[in-house]
Design an enzyme around this catalytic site. Structure first.
Site, PDB file in Angstrom:
ATOM      1  N   LYS A   1       0.962  -1.288  -0.098  1.00  0.00           N
ATOM      2  CA  LYS A   1      -0.029  -0.140   0.072  1.00  0.00           C
ATOM      3  C   LYS A   1       0.765   1.121  -0.085  1.00  0.00           C
ATOM      4  CE  LYS A   1      -1.603   1.391   4.356  1.00  0.00           C
ATOM      5  NZ  LYS A   1      -1.489   2.889   4.435  1.00  0.00           N
ATOM      6  N   ASN A   2       1.856   1.513   0.956  1.00  0.00           N
ATOM      7  CA  ASN A   2       2.661   2.675   1.083  1.00  0.00           C
ATOM      8  C   ASN A   2       3.541   2.789   0.064  1.00  0.00           C
ATOM      9  OD1 ASN A   2       0.929   3.200   3.272  1.00  0.00           O
ATOM     10  ND2 ASN A   2       2.646   2.702   4.777  1.00  0.00           N
TER      11      ASN A   2
ATOM     12  N   CYS B   1      -5.306  12.665  12.917  1.00  0.00           N
ATOM     13  CA  CYS B   1      -6.090  11.374  12.954  1.00  0.00           C
ATOM     14  C   CYS B   1      -5.898  10.642  14.063  1.00  0.00           C
ATOM     15  CB  CYS B   1      -5.479  10.669  11.422  1.00  0.00           C
ATOM     16  SG  CYS B   1      -4.049   9.850  11.754  1.00  0.00           S
TER      17      CYS B   1
ATOM     18  N   ARG C   1      -0.237  14.656  13.220  1.00  0.00           N
ATOM     19  CA  ARG C   1       0.374  14.302  11.710  1.00  0.00           C
ATOM     20  C   ARG C   1       0.599  15.473  10.838  1.00  0.00           C
ATOM     21  NH1 ARG C   1      -1.691   8.595   9.691  1.00  0.00           N
ATOM     22  NH2 ARG C   1       0.373   8.796   8.278  1.00  0.00           N
TER      23      ARG C   1
ATOM     24  N   ASP D   1       4.411   0.551  11.896  1.00  0.00           N
ATOM     25  CA  ASP D   1       3.325  -0.075  11.449  1.00  0.00           C
ATOM     26  C   ASP D   1       3.122  -1.856  12.035  1.00  0.00           C
ATOM     27  OD1 ASP D   1       2.674   2.245  10.190  1.00  0.00           O
ATOM     28  OD2 ASP D   1       3.295   1.676   8.094  1.00  0.00           O
TER      29      ASP D   1
ATOM     30  N   ARG E   1      -8.717  -0.598   4.278  1.00  0.00           N
ATOM     31  CA  ARG E   1      -7.983   0.291   3.700  1.00  0.00           C
ATOM     32  C   ARG E   1      -6.597  -0.383   3.269  1.00  0.00           C
ATOM     33  NH1 ARG E   1      -6.601   4.567   7.496  1.00  0.00           N
ATOM     34  NH2 ARG E   1      -5.083   4.913   5.701  1.00  0.00           N
TER      35      ARG E   1
END
Ligand code: EPU
Length: 421
Positions: free
Chosen positions: A22-23, A117, A122, A309, A401
């Site tokens: 994803k990233n 968030c 952030r 993460d 997500r």
């Protein structure tokens, strides 16, 4: 809202393929804004964040063609609307990654401020500061960042930028802005994450001149234009680590394919310390768990150290390990929201500022819990797989997500999981 029902207590066994990262995918999709020719991407994961990014790019005038479930081409020849509106940015902070490329290619961009968030404030001032150093005029008004190239220059100018802290998307945004700038840009204190390197590789295949990606000093010599290219997205190291943890916690034995341990040293070391056997192959990784894991302490830091993460997943495995561990989060100020939910399943966790003291218990018991962010949700899935009885995880849109077909993959490994719509 979908929920996940897990009947715990089964050890994960078997083989499963890991998806594209994803990233890495999100910045690489934004890189398509930099050329007026098609960018063909393969190994693109099917995730909610990826579809949000594709929609965002489409409303800017990028033509998106899906050739296969994991293959798209993007052509931004018709780019006409350099705007990232609030309703899209608020659901996906990575939308900020359009700022650098839009400014470089279009000379003008309006991107909503992401706001805070669940895991922390952030802010994005490093992105803005870097672009200003490259000669951009930036105004923040009515919740929007409005950036444009100075009228007398018409193009961004190479600059020497030292970021105040290591920022992954900040490094990516500035690298994308610099590839079309006039002259040389140096980014110091750059993020060294493998996803930054994957983005640099994609940009290089589009004609960019970049050296040093993967170190803390990246040099970019700006070129007049980039061209179309083909790129395969790297494997998701966090998805890989998450399945390793799920197998470890349940006392299982798995082989993960289409991935490698290459970018997972810090995670693999901790799993070895916990008592797992790990065999790495060229494009696969195997893990065999002991009957009971040993508790392992972790401290999150930028790559190549232990990734934030993976912090929540390690908190989950420590909940049922033998002994006590300290989990220290140094990247985000509020990334322990999973702890209270894990406690609902019977975990013994005490939080003190950015430290969590976890003492392993003999067993967890199923309960209804709430997912609060992507990786927190992953930790609840791991705990649910271990817990006796039924665990219902609410708000799993967070999982969608970032984890492709999670319930299918877990079922393939023998887990008893279903999605309740
Ligand atoms: N920061 C600032 N100012 C800035 C930029 C960052 O203060 O201008 C701070 C952040 O608030 C944070 C720290 O610097 O405390 C590091 O943040 P970073 O900018 O590196 O995070 P990010 O780029 O927004 C990416 C990943 C995250 C991952 C972090 C850290 C993407 C799309 N997101 O976020 O991934 O946790 O790097 O590795 O690449 C996830 O996938 O679940 C996820 C949250």
């Amino acid at each position: 809202m979908d929920k996940l029902l897990i009947r715990g207590g089964t050890a994960l066994r078997g083989e499963v393929a890991i998806s594209g990262a994803k990233n890495a995918a999100l910045p690489i999709l934004c890189a398509s804004l930099l050329a007026a020719e098609p960018l063909y991407l393969s190994n693109l994961p099917q995730l909610r964040d990826v579809s949000t990014m594709l929609r965002l790019l489409e409303q800017m005038g990028v033509e998106v063609v899906r050739h296969a479930p994991d293959m798209v081409s993007l052509n931004s020849r018709g780019l006409h609307n350099p705007l990232a509106p609030y309703d899209m940015v608020k659901t996906m902070r990575a939308s900020i990654l359009v700022l650098g490329p839009l400014l470089a290619r279009h000379g003008d961009a309006r991107v909503s401020l992401p706001g805070g968030c669940a895991i922390g404030a952030r802010p994005v001032e490093q992105h803005i500061k870097g672009l200003q150093a490259m000669g951009a005029e930036v105004n923040v008004e009515h919740g929007y960042i409005h950036a444009c190239c100075a009228a007398d220059k018409g193009r961004l100018q190479g600059a020497c930028i030292v970021t105040d802290m290591v920022t992954v998307t900040g490094t990516e945004n500035l690298m994308m802005a610099a590839v079309l700038a006039e002259g040389e840009t140096i980014i110091e204190n750059a993020a060294r994450e493998p996803e930054v390197v994957d983005l640099a590789d994609c940009l290089i295949s589009m004609g960019a001149q970049i050296s040093g990606a993967g170190t803390d000093k990246i040099r970019i010599r700006g070129v007049e234009r980039l061209h179309g290219a083909r790129h395969s997205i790297m494997a998701d190291r966090i998805e890989t680590g998450t399945y390793l943890c799920a197998a470890a916690a349940t006392g299982g034995e798995v082989r993960l394919t289409r991935t490698s341990a290459a970018y997972l040293d810090a995670v693999v070391d901790k799993l070895l310390d916990a008592g797992c056997d790990i065999v790495t192959e060229r494009d696969a990784i195997r893990l065999k768990a002991p009957a009971r894991l040993k508790a392992v302490s972790v401290r999150t830091s930028p790559y190549p150290a232990f990734p934030t993460d993976m912090q929540a997943q390690f908190m989950a495995i420590n909940c049922v390990a033998e002994g006590s561990a300290v989990i220290r989060e140094t990247i985000f100020e509020n990334r322990f929201m999973h702890a209270v939910e894990l406690i609902r399943l019977g975990a013994d966790i005490r939080i003190d500022a950015n430290n969590a003291m976890v003492t392993g218990v003999e067993r967890l018991d199923g309960a209804t819990v709430m997912a609060t962010d992507l990786r927190a949700s992953a930790s609840l899935v791991i705990a649910g797989l271990v817990a006796q009885g039924e665990t219902v995880i609410d708000r799993i849109y967070h999982l969608d997500r970032g984890y492709e077909k999670i319930e299918e993959k877990l079922r393939q490994l023998g887990a008893r999981v279903e999605r309740i719509r």
